[in-house]
Scaffold this motif. Structure first.
Motif, PDB file in Angstrom:
ATOM      1  N   VAL A 234      31.349  21.179  -6.043  1.00 34.23           N
ATOM      2  CA  VAL A 234      30.752  19.982  -7.122  1.00 34.23           C
ATOM      3  C   VAL A 234      30.702  20.373  -8.374  1.00 34.23           C
ATOM      4  O   VAL A 234      30.451  19.130  -9.554  1.00 34.23           O
ATOM      5  N   LEU A 235      30.567  21.694  -8.925  1.00 35.17           N
ATOM      6  CA  LEU A 235      30.475  21.132 -10.159  1.00 35.17           C
ATOM      7  C   LEU A 235      32.064  21.139 -10.948  1.00 35.17           C
ATOM      8  O   LEU A 235      30.986  20.163 -12.385  1.00 35.17           O
ATOM      9  N   HIS A 236      33.071  21.937 -10.598  1.00 34.80           N
ATOM     10  CA  HIS A 236      34.067  20.889 -11.004  1.00 34.80           C
ATOM     11  C   HIS A 236      34.530  19.094 -11.740  1.00 34.80           C
ATOM     12  O   HIS A 236      34.255  18.813 -12.700  1.00 34.80           O
ATOM     13  N   PRO A 237      33.967  19.227 -10.199  1.00 40.05           N
ATOM     14  CA  PRO A 237      34.234  17.071 -10.083  1.00 40.05           C
ATOM     15  C   PRO A 237      33.327  17.048 -11.634  1.00 40.05           C
ATOM     16  O   PRO A 237      33.539  15.795 -11.913  1.00 40.05           O
ATOM     17  N   LEU A 238      32.187  17.315 -11.346  1.00 39.09           N
ATOM     18  CA  LEU A 238      30.560  17.211 -12.711  1.00 39.09           C
ATOM     19  C   LEU A 238      30.993  17.163 -13.970  1.00 39.09           C
ATOM     20  O   LEU A 238      30.981  16.158 -14.952  1.00 39.09           O
ATOM     21  N   ALA A 260      38.847  13.068  -9.026  1.00 39.21           N
ATOM     22  CA  ALA A 260      38.805  13.083  -7.540  1.00 39.21           C
ATOM     23  C   ALA A 260      39.845  13.787  -7.735  1.00 39.21           C
ATOM     24  O   ALA A 260      39.009  15.386  -6.331  1.00 39.21           O
ATOM     25  N   ALA A 261      41.061  14.510  -8.206  1.00 34.79           N
ATOM     26  CA  ALA A 261      41.621  15.892  -8.249  1.00 34.79           C
ATOM     27  C   ALA A 261      40.758  16.678  -8.380  1.00 34.79           C
ATOM     28  O   ALA A 261      40.757  18.265  -7.359  1.00 34.79           O
ATOM     29  N   ALA A 262      39.725  16.470  -9.126  1.00 33.81           N
ATOM     30  CA  ALA A 262      38.675  17.735  -9.472  1.00 33.81           C
ATOM     31  C   ALA A 262      37.723  18.652  -8.083  1.00 33.81           C
ATOM     32  O   ALA A 262      37.357  19.202  -8.040  1.00 33.81           O
ATOM     33  N   ALA A 263      37.910  17.573  -7.327  1.00 33.28           N
ATOM     34  CA  ALA A 263      37.239  17.679  -5.973  1.00 33.28           C
ATOM     35  C   ALA A 263      37.153  18.767  -4.831  1.00 33.28           C
ATOM     36  O   ALA A 263      37.113  18.431  -3.983  1.00 33.28           O
ATOM     37  N   LEU A 264      39.058  18.471  -5.335  1.00 30.49           N
ATOM     38  CA  LEU A 264      39.833  18.984  -4.400  1.00 30.49           C
ATOM     39  C   LEU A 264      39.094  20.576  -3.514  1.00 30.49           C
ATOM     40  O   LEU A 264      39.176  21.175  -4.688  1.00 30.49           O
ATOM     41  N   PRO A 265      40.330  21.203  -2.579  1.00 28.34           N
ATOM     42  CA  PRO A 265      39.663  22.534  -2.657  1.00 28.34           C
ATOM     43  C   PRO A 265      40.206  23.467  -3.468  1.00 28.34           C
ATOM     44  O   PRO A 265      41.194  22.747  -4.091  1.00 28.34           O
ATOM     45  N   VAL A 266      40.296  24.351  -3.179  1.00 28.46           N
ATOM     46  CA  VAL A 266      40.656  25.072  -3.992  1.00 28.46           C
ATOM     47  C   VAL A 266      41.834  26.128  -3.077  1.00 28.46           C
ATOM     48  O   VAL A 266      42.363  25.470  -1.996  1.00 28.46           O
ATOM     49  N   ALA A 267      43.060  26.191  -4.336  1.00 27.00           N
ATOM     50  CA  ALA A 267      44.134  25.659  -3.697  1.00 27.00           C
ATOM     51  C   ALA A 267      44.418  27.009  -3.532  1.00 27.00           C
ATOM     52  O   ALA A 267      44.393  27.653  -3.423  1.00 27.00           O
ATOM     53  N   VAL A 299      34.958  15.380  -0.109  1.00 28.58           N
ATOM     54  CA  VAL A 299      36.120  14.203  -0.787  1.00 28.58           C
ATOM     55  C   VAL A 299      36.048  13.065  -0.591  1.00 28.58           C
ATOM     56  O   VAL A 299      35.813  11.980  -1.396  1.00 28.58           O
ATOM     57  N   PRO A 300      35.516  12.526   0.563  1.00 30.74           N
ATOM     58  CA  PRO A 300      35.369  11.098   0.826  1.00 30.74           C
ATOM     59  C   PRO A 300      34.314  10.202  -0.603  1.00 30.74           C
ATOM     60  O   PRO A 300      34.543   8.763  -0.422  1.00 30.74           O
ATOM     61  N   PRO A 301      33.378  10.918  -0.328  1.00 28.29           N
ATOM     62  CA  PRO A 301      32.144   9.610  -1.356  1.00 28.29           C
ATOM     63  C   PRO A 301      32.621   9.380  -2.979  1.00 28.29           C
ATOM     64  O   PRO A 301      32.799   9.146  -3.157  1.00 28.29           O
ATOM     65  N   VAL A 302      33.554  10.658  -3.323  1.00 30.06           N
ATOM     66  CA  VAL A 302      34.787  10.592  -4.918  1.00 30.06           C
ATOM     67  C   VAL A 302      35.477   9.188  -4.899  1.00 30.06           C
ATOM     68  O   VAL A 302      35.241   9.122  -5.233  1.00 30.06           O
ATOM     69  N   ILE A 303      36.518   9.436  -2.949  1.00 27.88           N
ATOM     70  CA  ILE A 303      37.307   8.245  -3.346  1.00 27.88           C
ATOM     71  C   ILE A 303      36.313   7.137  -2.924  1.00 27.88           C
ATOM     72  O   ILE A 303      37.181   5.799  -3.827  1.00 27.88           O
ATOM     73  N   HIS A 304      35.405   6.618  -2.248  1.00 26.57           N
ATOM     74  CA  HIS A 304      34.344   5.292  -2.184  1.00 26.57           C
ATOM     75  C   HIS A 304      33.721   5.297  -3.544  1.00 26.57           C
ATOM     76  O   HIS A 304      34.492   3.949  -3.669  1.00 26.57           O
ATOM     77  N   TRP A 305      33.695   6.049  -4.046  1.00 26.61           N
ATOM     78  CA  TRP A 305      33.214   5.822  -5.700  1.00 26.61           C
ATOM     79  C   TRP A 305      34.484   5.318  -6.824  1.00 26.61           C
ATOM     80  O   TRP A 305      34.333   4.496  -7.107  1.00 26.61           O
ATOM     81  N   ILE A 306      35.114   5.910  -6.530  1.00 27.92           N
ATOM     82  CA  ILE A 306      36.023   5.395  -7.324  1.00 27.92           C
ATOM     83  C   ILE A 306      37.039   3.473  -6.905  1.00 27.92           C
ATOM     84  O   ILE A 306      36.981   3.265  -7.867  1.00 27.92           O
ATOM     85  N   LEU A 307      37.397   4.049  -5.860  1.00 27.03           N
ATOM     86  CA  LEU A 307      37.619   2.101  -5.082  1.00 27.03           C
ATOM     87  C   LEU A 307      36.005   1.439  -5.346  1.00 27.03           C
ATOM     88  O   LEU A 307      36.785   0.481  -5.039  1.00 27.03           O
ATOM     89  N   GLN A 308      35.163   1.735  -5.634  1.00 22.74           N
ATOM     90  CA  GLN A 308      33.782   0.787  -6.046  1.00 22.74           C
ATOM     91  C   GLN A 308      33.821   0.216  -7.443  1.00 22.74           C
ATOM     92  O   GLN A 308      33.181  -0.433  -7.810  1.00 22.74           O
ATOM     93  N   GLY A 309      34.973   0.739  -8.468  1.00 19.24           N
ATOM     94  CA  GLY A 309      34.935   0.941  -9.220  1.00 19.24           C
ATOM     95  C   GLY A 309      33.736   1.956 -10.725  1.00 19.24           C
ATOM     96  O   GLY A 309      33.831   0.999 -11.783  1.00 19.24           O
TER      97      GLY A 309
END
Length: 309
Positions: A234-238, A260-267, A299-309
């Motif tokens: 949450v905090l990192h992608p924000l 989207a990359a920042a929203a990925l889980p811990v490596a 992650v899916p909501p972030v991908i959806h947001w990007i695809l919606q422009g």
């Protein structure tokens, strides 16, 4: 939104399959180590080389992108460090937790998934995020861990570990690919087909290996791991989103890929570092497990947001 969730589901399904296989001992847990090595040294490196070789170098490096990701990530790192110190943790433990809050699984999960879901345009931004994570933040945590040991021997250790960062197969494969791109060379058809075939193993192999490695993770005393997962998902992608869109004016699509990359889980490599230095191993392990499980929903909501422009 449902359509995007369904598109991401196969990726997380492969992670789940690896977890089930390792938990039921159909796939031995030590096998995850060797599968990870195959992906890391061969399949993913082939994929990254081929992606990098096809990039337009003039459009790849954008100082605004680099600064936005650095500033947003550094802010979250500082928050993670401050919270850890407030809880009374020593410097090395606090630094390892801070590293958890902003180091995503860009190599094994982000490269395969984001490029498939967002298209070839996502290759450049994803590779930039991966490079910054490895060269800047991996270097930072290495210096802190080694400095915490003190003495001349630790300085020699810094040199050895930093040499390992530079010699990372993902870094080398991207540099080699960018060299090909800069020289305007065209790969021979047989070489390209070889790389396509080998790189095709990266996505299923990496995702299965992630799942198998999670079978060994535990969530004892989950409080800190839940906080680290919240910070990462949450905090990192924000933070990088605010930096990219509101401060540095990064072009929308590239900014979206960054988020989207920042929203990925811990490596998973954070766990390798914590285990190598013997610092916060249980908390890092729990954060990887929890953040990966929760990322199925975040992650899916972030991908959806990007695809919606």
């Amino acid at each position: 939104m449902l359509a995007v969730f369904l598109k991401t589901l196969p990726f997380f399904g492969l992670i789940g399959l690896g977890w089930i296989a390792a938990r039921t001992r159909v796939f031995p847990t030590e096998g995850a180590v060797w599968l990870t090595r195959f992906v890391f040294y061969f399949a993913l490196s082939a994929m990254l080389f081929r992606f990098a070789a096809g990039l337009d170098l003039g459009a790849l490096f954008d100082p605004r992108f680099v600064m936005a990701y650095l500033v947003g990530s550094a802010l979250v790192w500082a928050i993670g460090m401050a919270v850890a110190r407030w809880r009374g943790l020593r410097l090395r433990e606090a630094a390892m937790e801070a590293h958890c809050t902003m180091t995503g699984n860009t190599g094994f999960l982000g490269v395969p998934m984001l490029v498939v879901l967002l298209g070839e345009r996502a290759v450049g931004p994803v590779l930039m995020v991966l490079t910054i994570d490895m060269l800047v933040f991996s270097t930072l945590i290495t210096i802190i861990m080694q400095a915490g040991r003190g003495g001349v021997a630790s300085l020699a250790g810094i040199g050895r570990v930093l040499g390992g960062v530079v010699a990372n197969p993902m870094i080398l494969s991207m540099v080699a690919g960018l060299t090909v791109a800069a020289s305007d060379l065209t790969l021979p058809a047989i070489a390209d087909e070889f790389l396509v075939l080998l790189g095709a193993a990266a996505t299923p192999g990496a995702l299965f290996a992630i799942g198998a490695s999670l079978a060994e993770r535990s969530t004892q005393r989950p409080g800190p791991a839940l906080w680290l997962s919240f910070a990462k998902l949450v905090l990192h992608p924000l933070a990088v989103g605010i930096a990219a869109f509101l401060i540095f004016g990064v072009p929308p699509f590239a900014a979206g890929v960054m988020v989207a990359a920042a929203a990925l889980p811990v490596a998973g490599n954070v766990y390798m570092l914590s285990q190598y230095f013997g610092v916060a191993v249980q908390r890092v392990s729990g954060a990887i497990l929890i953040s990966t499980a929760l990322s199925v929903l975040t992650v899916p909501p972030v991908i959806h947001w990007i695809l919606q422009g």
